[in-house]
Design an enzyme around this catalytic site. Sequence first.
Site, PDB file in Angstrom:
ATOM      1  N   HIS A 126      -3.464  -5.645   1.126  1.00  0.00           N
ATOM      2  CA  HIS A 126      -2.753  -5.912   2.376  1.00  0.00           C
ATOM      3  C   HIS A 126      -2.750  -7.407   2.736  1.00  0.00           C
ATOM      4  CE1 HIS A 126      -2.315  -1.714   3.968  1.00  0.00           C
ATOM      5  NE2 HIS A 126      -3.276  -1.507   3.083  1.00  0.00           N
ATOM      6  N   GLU A 138      -0.869  -8.777   4.900  1.00  0.00           N
ATOM      7  CA  GLU A 138      -0.618  -8.937   6.338  1.00  0.00           C
ATOM      8  C   GLU A 138      -1.903  -8.971   7.150  1.00  0.00           C
ATOM      9  OE1 GLU A 138      -0.745  -4.415   5.934  1.00  0.00           O
ATOM     10  OE2 GLU A 138      -0.416  -6.188   4.692  1.00  0.00           O
ATOM     11  N   CYS A 187       0.830  -1.197   0.000  1.00  0.00           N
ATOM     12  CA  CYS A 187       0.000   0.000   0.000  1.00  0.00           C
ATOM     13  C   CYS A 187       0.874   1.259   0.000  1.00  0.00           C
ATOM     14  CB  CYS A 187      -0.976  -0.033   1.176  1.00  0.00           C
ATOM     15  SG  CYS A 187      -2.333   1.156   1.039  1.00  0.00           S
TER      16      CYS A 187
END
Length: 222
Positions: free
Chosen positions: A194, A196, A85
């Site tokens: 994302h 994660e 990002c």
Amino acid sequence: MKVGVVTFPGSLDDVDAQRAVRIGGNEAVPLWHGDATLAGVDAVVLPGGFSYGDYLRCGAISRFAPVMTPIVEAAAKGMPVLGICNGFQILCESHLLPGALIRNERMKFVCRDQRLRIENASTAWTSAFTDGQEITVVLKNGEGSFVADEATLDRLEGEGRVVARYLGPNPNGSQRDIAGITNEAGNVVGLMPHPEHAVEDLTGPGTDGLGFFTSLAERVFA
């Protein structure tokens, strides 16, 4: 292996990235934007957020942070670097990746679970996947539209450097539905969604993002 996760003023996904690195079987090493060295890490993650408040342009100030000098030098020598990002924006501003990320086409912040197709499973960060594999991770951005001139887009396509592509309706206007790209060597990857936030069933849409963090050890130690 040791994976450094950089914190800039305004980073908000650095702790999530550290956790994903650990779940992926690596040691997470916090790095500060003012550091002039990389503390002996083997790879680096530039996390999401709003570094330096996104003043000027997203990532435009971060590229001048002291920590970016050794990162750029290490990336040129083959160190794996993942920008997520805001980290993707920083990689483009640092010229480690081509193109730019601009305001979403509909001028609205997007936050949702997003389906992706992995287009290149040969990079340092995607080798745990297979070409064409479909995954779901989190997408959250206001300036996530990837743009580049037609020659650059054709080169990325022709060289197999599109890492991931959006499936379904394009969420932000990215050209050719591009969600992530890599450099020629395959060690530097920028990804707007994302991964994660998709490494545990309890706190995300599943574990589809975990491969971005397990790929590193598989590639380095295979």
